[in-house]
Design a protein around this motif. Structure first.
Motif, PDB file in Angstrom:
ATOM      1  N   GLY A   1      62.168  35.962  26.481  1.00  0.00           N
ATOM      2  CA  GLY A   1      61.499  35.217  25.435  1.00  0.00           C
ATOM      3  C   GLY A   1      60.126  35.799  25.157  1.00  0.00           C
ATOM      4  N   GLY A   2      59.708  35.751  23.883  1.00  0.00           N
ATOM      5  CA  GLY A   2      58.431  36.365  23.539  1.00  0.00           C
ATOM      6  C   GLY A   2      58.440  37.863  23.684  1.00  0.00           C
ATOM      7  N   SER A   3      59.628  38.475  23.593  1.00  0.00           N
ATOM      8  CA  SER A   3      59.774  39.944  23.659  1.00  0.00           C
ATOM      9  C   SER A   3      59.156  40.530  24.922  1.00  0.00           C
ATOM     10  N   THR A   4      59.280  39.830  26.036  1.00  0.00           N
ATOM     11  CA  THR A   4      58.781  40.196  27.374  1.00  0.00           C
ATOM     12  C   THR A   4      57.266  40.051  27.501  1.00  0.00           C
ATOM     13  N   HIS A   5      56.569  39.587  26.472  1.00  0.00           N
ATOM     14  CA  HIS A   5      55.119  39.487  26.577  1.00  0.00           C
ATOM     15  C   HIS A   5      54.633  38.479  27.636  1.00  0.00           C
ATOM     16  N   PRO A   6      55.325  37.356  27.856  1.00  0.00           N
ATOM     17  CA  PRO A   6      54.807  36.433  28.864  1.00  0.00           C
ATOM     18  C   PRO A   6      54.684  37.047  30.257  1.00  0.00           C
ATOM     19  N   VAL A   7      55.694  37.794  30.722  1.00  0.00           N
ATOM     20  CA  VAL A   7      55.575  38.396  32.047  1.00  0.00           C
ATOM     21  C   VAL A   7      54.479  39.452  32.057  1.00  0.00           C
ATOM     22  N   ILE A   8      54.272  40.134  30.936  1.00  0.00           N
ATOM     23  CA  ILE A   8      53.195  41.127  30.870  1.00  0.00           C
ATOM     24  C   ILE A   8      51.848  40.428  30.986  1.00  0.00           C
ATOM     25  N   ARG A   9      51.706  39.295  30.304  1.00  0.00           N
ATOM     26  CA  ARG A   9      50.446  38.549  30.406  1.00  0.00           C
ATOM     27  C   ARG A   9      50.206  38.078  31.835  1.00  0.00           C
ATOM     28  N   VAL A  10      51.252  37.618  32.496  1.00  0.00           N
ATOM     29  CA  VAL A  10      51.118  37.198  33.895  1.00  0.00           C
ATOM     30  C   VAL A  10      50.716  38.384  34.770  1.00  0.00           C
ATOM     31  N   GLY A  11      51.305  39.552  34.535  1.00  0.00           N
ATOM     32  CA  GLY A  11      50.949  40.727  35.326  1.00  0.00           C
ATOM     33  C   GLY A  11      49.480  41.088  35.204  1.00  0.00           C
ATOM     34  N   HIS A  12      48.930  41.007  34.002  1.00  0.00           N
ATOM     35  CA  HIS A  12      47.498  41.270  33.828  1.00  0.00           C
ATOM     36  C   HIS A  12      46.666  40.209  34.542  1.00  0.00           C
ATOM     37  N   ALA A  13      47.079  38.949  34.435  1.00  0.00           N
ATOM     38  CA  ALA A  13      46.336  37.876  35.091  1.00  0.00           C
ATOM     39  C   ALA A  13      46.337  38.050  36.604  1.00  0.00           C
ATOM     40  N   VAL A  14      47.486  38.414  37.165  1.00  0.00           N
ATOM     41  CA  VAL A  14      47.577  38.603  38.617  1.00  0.00           C
ATOM     42  C   VAL A  14      46.698  39.758  39.059  1.00  0.00           C
ATOM     43  N   ARG A  15      46.701  40.861  38.316  1.00  0.00           N
ATOM     44  CA  ARG A  15      45.834  41.978  38.705  1.00  0.00           C
ATOM     45  C   ARG A  15      44.373  41.533  38.746  1.00  0.00           C
ATOM     46  N   SER A  16      43.958  40.761  37.768  1.00  0.00           N
ATOM     47  CA  SER A  16      42.562  40.320  37.756  1.00  0.00           C
ATOM     48  C   SER A  16      42.256  39.407  38.936  1.00  0.00           C
ATOM     49  N   LEU A  17      43.219  38.571  39.327  1.00  0.00           N
ATOM     50  CA  LEU A  17      43.007  37.687  40.467  1.00  0.00           C
ATOM     51  C   LEU A  17      42.973  38.463  41.783  1.00  0.00           C
ATOM     52  N   LEU A  18      43.800  39.490  41.902  1.00  0.00           N
ATOM     53  CA  LEU A  18      43.832  40.273  43.132  1.00  0.00           C
ATOM     54  C   LEU A  18      42.530  41.033  43.360  1.00  0.00           C
ATOM     55  N   THR A  19      41.766  41.264  42.305  1.00  0.00           N
ATOM     56  CA  THR A  19      40.481  41.961  42.453  1.00  0.00           C
ATOM     57  C   THR A  19      39.307  40.995  42.520  1.00  0.00           C
ATOM     58  N   ALA A  20      39.582  39.691  42.490  1.00  0.00           N
ATOM     59  CA  ALA A  20      38.504  38.703  42.372  1.00  0.00           C
ATOM     60  C   ALA A  20      38.081  38.095  43.704  1.00  0.00           C
ATOM     61  N   GLY A  21      38.661  38.545  44.818  1.00  0.00           N
ATOM     62  CA  GLY A  21      38.281  37.995  46.104  1.00  0.00           C
ATOM     63  C   GLY A  21      39.246  36.918  46.561  1.00  0.00           C
ATOM     64  N   ASP A  22      38.885  36.264  47.679  1.00  0.00           N
ATOM     65  CA  ASP A  22      39.797  35.333  48.331  1.00  0.00           C
ATOM     66  C   ASP A  22      39.928  33.994  47.620  1.00  0.00           C
ATOM     67  N   ASN A  23      38.900  33.552  46.936  1.00  0.00           N
ATOM     68  CA  ASN A  23      38.922  32.224  46.335  1.00  0.00           C
ATOM     69  C   ASN A  23      38.525  32.281  44.862  1.00  0.00           C
ATOM     70  N   PRO A  24      39.349  32.889  44.034  1.00  0.00           N
ATOM     71  CA  PRO A  24      38.991  32.986  42.620  1.00  0.00           C
ATOM     72  C   PRO A  24      39.026  31.609  41.960  1.00  0.00           C
ATOM     73  N   ALA A  25      38.229  31.463  40.948  1.00  0.00           N
ATOM     74  CA  ALA A  25      38.193  30.200  40.215  1.00  0.00           C
ATOM     75  C   ALA A  25      37.851  30.509  38.767  1.00  0.00           C
ATOM     76  N   GLY A  26      37.790  29.475  37.974  1.00  0.00           N
ATOM     77  CA  GLY A  26      37.307  29.635  36.616  1.00  0.00           C
ATOM     78  C   GLY A  26      38.305  30.291  35.694  1.00  0.00           C
ATOM     79  N   PRO A  27      37.816  31.148  34.781  1.00  0.00           N
ATOM     80  CA  PRO A  27      38.671  31.675  33.715  1.00  0.00           C
ATOM     81  C   PRO A  27      39.886  32.446  34.196  1.00  0.00           C
ATOM     82  N   ARG A  28      39.806  33.127  35.318  1.00  0.00           N
ATOM     83  CA  ARG A  28      40.956  33.917  35.764  1.00  0.00           C
ATOM     84  C   ARG A  28      42.106  33.027  36.226  1.00  0.00           C
ATOM     85  N   LEU A  29      41.801  31.930  36.888  1.00  0.00           N
ATOM     86  CA  LEU A  29      42.856  30.980  37.236  1.00  0.00           C
ATOM     87  C   LEU A  29      43.413  30.314  35.986  1.00  0.00           C
TER      88      LEU A  29
END
Length: 339
Positions: free
Chosen positions: A114-142
């Motif tokens: 659904g969404g021409s695979t864009h939803p999983v791509i968006r999740v992948g970008h979000a996860v990468r940003s969280l993995l670089t944000a430290g142990d307890n990310p909060a705010g816009p990245r979550l």
């Protein structure tokens, strides 16, 4: 990792907008700005967003609240996008984000079409940003992960049942063996419905590390293939590599027992996109990036500014070799720049 704070500023700006426009076209901005920031181009983020603003719509209204009891009936209902995003916002406020992701990944994985695979791509970008944000990310990245998972749940769409055909040893060989659909017209859903047979590849992985290795091979093969096949459909063929790369980027945040199923789903998505959009004949590979560094190639993608070119460049730089960089410049040649 962006240390300027600009990426988080951009997410705050974007979370007032919806995941789509015109009821069907994906909002690519959260993915593109993460790619720019991840490659040291944070100074380009707000300029890029200013150009992209005409493609943004306000955040949609809610429909009916999604709950732990009624979520199965809400799955795949695009009218419930705001409800799903609110649901995941609540879950991510209650539990660590990795736990929420691990619970929902198996539920969403097979519905990545659904969404021409864009939803999983968006999740992948979000996860990468969280993995670089430290142990307890909060705010816009979550919040961005909530938007990505919510969009995926709202657009959840299973692929049709497909038969298996003779496979190949390598990912590149398997992509070459993908049979094209009969009528290459219409949009993504119409074409997807015609996919009836795909080559057998990576049906089973003996270990999680083997699954990750094969997924890495698949991303490399799909990026390389764009350098000779991108003219089939310059925009949609990007997803043959960016969708599996989103899965690859998510693996470190998932339990390893989920990696093999993730590989299989990523292969099916990449092969299906290939079946739907690949041209009848390739062109010869040209060393378009000869003498250029990866940073110089990404700078050209940034200057071009088309959202798919930026995201494809981000994935191609993960591969990093000459053919991958040349594929980016082929995408630049084929695509209309955003001005």
């Amino acid at each position: 990792m962006d240390t300027t704070g600009i990426y988080d500023e951009a997410l705050t700006r974007l979370h007032a907008t919806g995941p789509e426009r015109l009821g069907r076209l994906t909002n690519h901005a959260p993915m593109a700005v993460e790619a720019l920031a991840a490659h040291g181009r944070a100074r380009s983020v707000h300029r890029w967003l200013d150009l992209y603003t005409v493609k943004l719509e306000n955040f949609p209204s809610g429909h009916t609240r999604v709950t732990d009891a009624n979520w199965p009936e809400a799955l795949g209902d695009p009218r419930r996008a705001a409800d799903w995003i609110a649901y995941f916002g609540e879950k991510l406020a209650e539990r660590p984000w990795r736990e929420v992701l691990a619970e929902w990944w198996p539920r969403l994985l097979l519905g990545m079409y659904g969404g021409s695979t864009h939803p999983v791509i968006r999740v992948g970008h979000a996860v990468r940003s969280l993995l670089t944000a430290g142990d307890n990310p909060a705010g816009p990245r979550l919040t961005e992960l909530a938007h990505g998972l919510g969009y995926w749940a709202a657009r959840h769409h299973l692929a049709p049942e497909v038969a298996s055909s003779a496979g190949a040893v390598t990912a590149a060989g398997a992509l070459d063996a993908v049979p094209p659909i009969g009528v290459r017209e219409g949009g993504f859903p119409d074409r997807l419905a015609q996919v009836a047979r795909l080559p057998e590849w990576a049906a089973a992985a003996a270990t999680p590390e083997e699954a990750r290795g094969k997924l890495t091979e698949l991303v490399r093969a799909a990026v390389h293939r764009y350098a000779t096949h991108g003219h089939g459909e310059e925009t949609m063929l990007v997803h043959a590599s960016t969708a599996p790369n989103a899965v690859l980027r998510t693996l470190p945040a998932l339990p390893q027992e989920m990696w093999a199923a993730s590989l299989h789903a990523a292969w099916t998505a990449s092969a299906a996109v290939t079946a739907m959009y690949a041209p009848d004949e390739p062109v010869a590979h040209r060393a378009r990036a000869a003498g250029l560094t990866a940073e110089e190639v990404f700078e050209r993608a940034d200057a071009h500014a088309d959202e798919h070119v930026v995201k494809f460049a981000d994935t191609a730089l993960d591969v990093g070799d000459e053919q991958a960089l040349s594929a980016v410049l082929y995408a630049v040649e084929l695509s209309v720049p955003m001005t």
